[in-house]
Scaffold this motif. Sequence first.
Motif, PDB file in Angstrom:
ATOM      1  N   MET A   1       0.843  -1.204   0.000  1.00 67.72           N
ATOM      2  CA  MET A   1       0.000   0.000   0.000  1.00 67.72           C
ATOM      3  C   MET A   1       0.873   1.246   0.000  1.00 67.72           C
ATOM      4  SD  MET A   1      -3.068   1.116   2.606  1.00 67.72           S
ATOM      5  CE  MET A   1      -1.984   1.516   3.988  1.00 67.72           C
ATOM      6  N   GLN A   2       0.497   2.194  -0.831  1.00 67.13           N
ATOM      7  CA  GLN A   2       1.185   3.473  -0.892  1.00 67.13           C
ATOM      8  C   GLN A   2       0.268   4.580  -0.356  1.00 67.13           C
ATOM      9  OE1 GLN A   2       4.394   3.859  -1.923  1.00 67.13           O
ATOM     10  NE2 GLN A   2       4.469   1.627  -2.164  1.00 67.13           N
ATOM     11  N   TYR A   3       0.872   5.686   0.031  1.00 67.52           N
ATOM     12  CA  TYR A   3       0.052   6.807   0.473  1.00 67.52           C
ATOM     13  C   TYR A   3       0.769   8.132   0.237  1.00 67.52           C
ATOM     14  CZ  TYR A   3       2.877   7.361   4.759  1.00 67.52           C
ATOM     15  OH  TYR A   3       3.894   7.583   5.650  1.00 67.52           O
ATOM     16  N   VAL A   4      -0.019   9.178   0.160  1.00 65.40           N
ATOM     17  CA  VAL A   4       0.503  10.529   0.123  1.00 65.40           C
ATOM     18  C   VAL A   4      -0.414  11.389   0.975  1.00 65.40           C
ATOM     19  CG1 VAL A   4      -0.767  11.182  -1.975  1.00 65.40           C
ATOM     20  CG2 VAL A   4       1.320  12.413  -1.355  1.00 65.40           C
ATOM     21  N   ILE A   5       0.178  12.288   1.733  1.00 66.51           N
ATOM     22  CA  ILE A   5      -0.584  13.177   2.610  1.00 66.51           C
ATOM     23  C   ILE A   5      -0.782  14.513   1.898  1.00 66.51           C
ATOM     24  CG2 ILE A   5      -0.587  14.425   4.803  1.00 66.51           C
ATOM     25  CD1 ILE A   5       1.100  12.095   5.935  1.00 66.51           C
ATOM     26  N   ILE A   6      -2.023  14.989   1.907  1.00 64.10           N
ATOM     27  CA  ILE A   6      -2.378  16.261   1.268  1.00 64.10           C
ATOM     28  C   ILE A   6      -2.869  17.198   2.355  1.00 64.10           C
ATOM     29  CG2 ILE A   6      -3.790  17.336  -0.528  1.00 64.10           C
ATOM     30  CD1 ILE A   6      -4.300  14.160  -1.290  1.00 64.10           C
ATOM     31  N   SER A   7      -2.160  18.281   2.581  1.00 62.51           N
ATOM     32  CA  SER A   7      -2.552  19.237   3.624  1.00 62.51           C
ATOM     33  C   SER A   7      -3.694  20.104   3.106  1.00 62.51           C
ATOM     34  CB  SER A   7      -1.353  20.108   4.012  1.00 62.51           C
ATOM     35  OG  SER A   7      -1.705  21.009   5.037  1.00 62.51           O
ATOM     36  N   VAL A   8      -4.818  20.114   3.842  1.00 61.42           N
ATOM     37  CA  VAL A   8      -6.002  20.859   3.401  1.00 61.42           C
ATOM     38  C   VAL A   8      -6.553  21.707   4.543  1.00 61.42           C
ATOM     39  CG1 VAL A   8      -6.626  19.122   1.676  1.00 61.42           C
ATOM     40  CG2 VAL A   8      -7.585  18.959   3.978  1.00 61.42           C
ATOM     41  N   THR A   9      -7.312  22.723   4.161  1.00 56.36           N
ATOM     42  CA  THR A   9      -8.004  23.664   5.058  1.00 56.36           C
ATOM     43  C   THR A   9      -7.010  24.540   5.812  1.00 56.36           C
ATOM     44  OG1 THR A   9      -8.235  22.587   7.246  1.00 56.36           O
ATOM     45  CG2 THR A   9      -9.682  21.801   5.462  1.00 56.36           C
ATOM     46  N   PRO A  10      -7.471  25.682   6.344  1.00 60.72           N
ATOM     47  CA  PRO A  10      -6.597  26.528   7.154  1.00 60.72           C
ATOM     48  C   PRO A  10      -6.075  25.836   8.414  1.00 60.72           C
ATOM     49  CG  PRO A  10      -8.528  27.757   6.433  1.00 60.72           C
ATOM     50  CD  PRO A  10      -8.776  26.324   6.078  1.00 60.72           C
ATOM     51  N   TYR A  11      -6.691  24.704   8.785  1.00 60.74           N
ATOM     52  CA  TYR A  11      -6.241  23.950   9.957  1.00 60.74           C
ATOM     53  C   TYR A  11      -5.126  22.954   9.612  1.00 60.74           C
ATOM     54  CZ  TYR A  11     -10.107  25.768  12.726  1.00 60.74           C
ATOM     55  OH  TYR A  11     -10.958  26.587  13.419  1.00 60.74           O
ATOM     56  N   TRP A  19      -3.496   3.924  -1.761  1.00 56.19           N
ATOM     57  CA  TRP A  19      -3.798   3.132  -2.945  1.00 56.19           C
ATOM     58  C   TRP A  19      -3.012   1.817  -2.956  1.00 56.19           C
ATOM     59  CZ3 TRP A  19      -0.713   7.482  -3.212  1.00 56.19           C
ATOM     60  CH2 TRP A  19       0.542   7.352  -3.800  1.00 56.19           C
ATOM     61  N   CYS A  20      -3.569   0.882  -3.695  1.00 61.49           N
ATOM     62  CA  CYS A  20      -2.971  -0.440  -3.884  1.00 61.49           C
ATOM     63  C   CYS A  20      -1.956  -0.363  -5.018  1.00 61.49           C
ATOM     64  CB  CYS A  20      -4.081  -1.441  -4.204  1.00 61.49           C
ATOM     65  SG  CYS A  20      -3.506  -3.064  -4.735  1.00 61.49           S
ATOM     66  N   ASP A  21      -0.756  -0.851  -4.766  1.00 69.13           N
ATOM     67  CA  ASP A  21       0.300  -0.830  -5.781  1.00 69.13           C
ATOM     68  C   ASP A  21      -0.114  -1.544  -7.062  1.00 69.13           C
ATOM     69  OD1 ASP A  21       2.403   0.507  -4.430  1.00 69.13           O
ATOM     70  OD2 ASP A  21       2.775  -1.279  -3.244  1.00 69.13           O
ATOM     71  N   LYS A  22      -0.745  -2.705  -6.914  1.00 67.11           N
ATOM     72  CA  LYS A  22      -1.011  -3.556  -8.072  1.00 67.11           C
ATOM     73  C   LYS A  22      -2.181  -3.068  -8.908  1.00 67.11           C
ATOM     74  CE  LYS A  22       0.957  -7.753  -6.048  1.00 67.11           C
ATOM     75  NZ  LYS A  22       0.704  -9.169  -5.652  1.00 67.11           N
ATOM     76  N   THR A  23      -3.247  -2.595  -8.258  1.00 63.22           N
ATOM     77  CA  THR A  23      -4.462  -2.260  -8.997  1.00 63.22           C
ATOM     78  C   THR A  23      -4.658  -0.770  -9.213  1.00 63.22           C
ATOM     79  OG1 THR A  23      -5.839  -2.079  -7.015  1.00 63.22           O
ATOM     80  CG2 THR A  23      -5.561  -4.280  -7.982  1.00 63.22           C
ATOM     81  N   LYS A  24      -3.945   0.041  -8.427  1.00 64.02           N
ATOM     82  CA  LYS A  24      -4.102   1.502  -8.449  1.00 64.02           C
ATOM     83  C   LYS A  24      -5.490   1.951  -7.957  1.00 64.02           C
ATOM     84  CE  LYS A  24      -0.212   3.375  -9.887  1.00 64.02           C
ATOM     85  NZ  LYS A  24       0.449   4.492  -9.199  1.00 64.02           N
ATOM     86  N   GLU A  25      -6.223   1.050  -7.312  1.00 72.89           N
ATOM     87  CA  GLU A  25      -7.460   1.452  -6.664  1.00 72.89           C
ATOM     88  C   GLU A  25      -7.116   2.080  -5.319  1.00 72.89           C
ATOM     89  OE1 GLU A  25     -10.597  -1.835  -8.489  1.00 72.89           O
ATOM     90  OE2 GLU A  25     -10.065  -1.873  -6.350  1.00 72.89           O
ATOM     91  N   GLY A  26      -7.904   3.107  -4.935  1.00 77.51           N
ATOM     92  CA  GLY A  26      -7.562   3.800  -3.709  1.00 77.51           C
ATOM     93  C   GLY A  26      -8.744   4.366  -2.969  1.00 77.51           C
ATOM     94  N   MET A  27      -8.449   4.913  -1.806  1.00 76.62           N
ATOM     95  CA  MET A  27      -9.415   5.595  -0.952  1.00 76.62           C
ATOM     96  C   MET A  27      -8.786   6.908  -0.499  1.00 76.62           C
ATOM     97  SD  MET A  27     -12.266   3.827  -0.214  1.00 76.62           S
ATOM     98  CE  MET A  27     -12.922   2.152  -0.287  1.00 76.62           C
ATOM     99  N   VAL A  28      -9.623   7.881  -0.227  1.00 78.98           N
ATOM    100  CA  VAL A  28      -9.139   9.118   0.357  1.00 78.98           C
ATOM    101  C   VAL A  28      -9.739   9.236   1.751  1.00 78.98           C
ATOM    102  CG1 VAL A  28     -10.970  10.572  -0.650  1.00 78.98           C
ATOM    103  CG2 VAL A  28      -8.778  11.590   0.011  1.00 78.98           C
ATOM    104  N   VAL A  29      -8.886   9.539   2.716  1.00 82.72           N
ATOM    105  CA  VAL A  29      -9.296   9.607   4.113  1.00 82.72           C
ATOM    106  C   VAL A  29      -9.338  11.062   4.574  1.00 82.72           C
ATOM    107  CG1 VAL A  29      -8.809   8.829   6.469  1.00 82.72           C
ATOM    108  CG2 VAL A  29      -8.207   7.371   4.517  1.00 82.72           C
ATOM    109  N   ASP A  30     -10.480  11.466   5.102  1.00 85.92           N
ATOM    110  CA  ASP A  30     -10.685  12.799   5.683  1.00 85.92           C
ATOM    111  C   ASP A  30     -10.406  13.950   4.713  1.00 85.92           C
ATOM    112  OD1 ASP A  30     -11.450  11.564   7.987  1.00 85.92           O
ATOM    113  OD2 ASP A  30      -9.714  12.139   9.171  1.00 85.92           O
ATOM    114  N   PRO A  31     -11.174  14.036   3.630  1.00 84.16           N
ATOM    115  CA  PRO A  31     -11.025  15.169   2.703  1.00 84.16           C
ATOM    116  C   PRO A  31     -11.734  16.409   3.253  1.00 84.16           C
ATOM    117  CG  PRO A  31     -12.756  13.719   1.914  1.00 84.16           C
ATOM    118  CD  PRO A  31     -12.190  13.064   3.146  1.00 84.16           C
ATOM    119  N   GLY A  32     -11.035  17.143   4.089  1.00 81.55           N
ATOM    120  CA  GLY A  32     -11.664  18.256   4.795  1.00 81.55           C
ATOM    121  C   GLY A  32     -11.978  19.470   3.937  1.00 81.55           C
TER     122      GLY A  32
END
Length: 213
Positions: A1-11, A19-32
Amino acid sequence: MQYVIISVTPYLQNCTLLWCDKTKEGMVVDPGGDVARILSAVQKQGVTLKGILLTHGHLDHVGGSVELAKQLEIPIIGPHKADKFWLDALFEQSRAFGFPPHEPFLPQRWLIAGDTINFGEITLEVRHCPGHTPGHIVFFNAESRLVLVGDVLFKGSVGRTDFPQGNHKTLISSIKSQLWTLGDAVTFIPGHGENSTIGEERRTNPFVDEHLL
């Protein structure tokens, strides 16, 4: 599993793209918020998003969920139903925290302890960690030894408990029973700030020190 952190909101909330390396399917956690920034990261990594995961109902963690779900036609999953009152109060949260108005919404699926989330060849285990909010959950991937903890635990600190239905003793109990038991080598991504490990926080975090409690 791979991940990247995206800083969002003034907070400066840590929205995480998994995302899954093999399938490139993914989820996004806490899109503020800052949906365009999130979509740019998704496109850059070539990920096909299968859903949105929420750790809890605070606006800086959920504010971009509806817009993102509509654009990509994907479901919103989580948090635990005990945080419904936070999602119902998004208008009030918007005013209180100085955000543009956000309408209340409900996820397509509430989560409970023991649930699993699957995408590609990845499985996330759901653990219920109340205290910061009553419906707060975390997502653990055993293979990667990675857990996304939202606002339960931070590097050198713990989540606030002065919000409605927050409880400090419950938070500390959640940390010890649900996070410490994952193992010292597990890395965690907090809702704000830098990553750390369970072992480092168990040894050095003054807010969970047995002697101070």
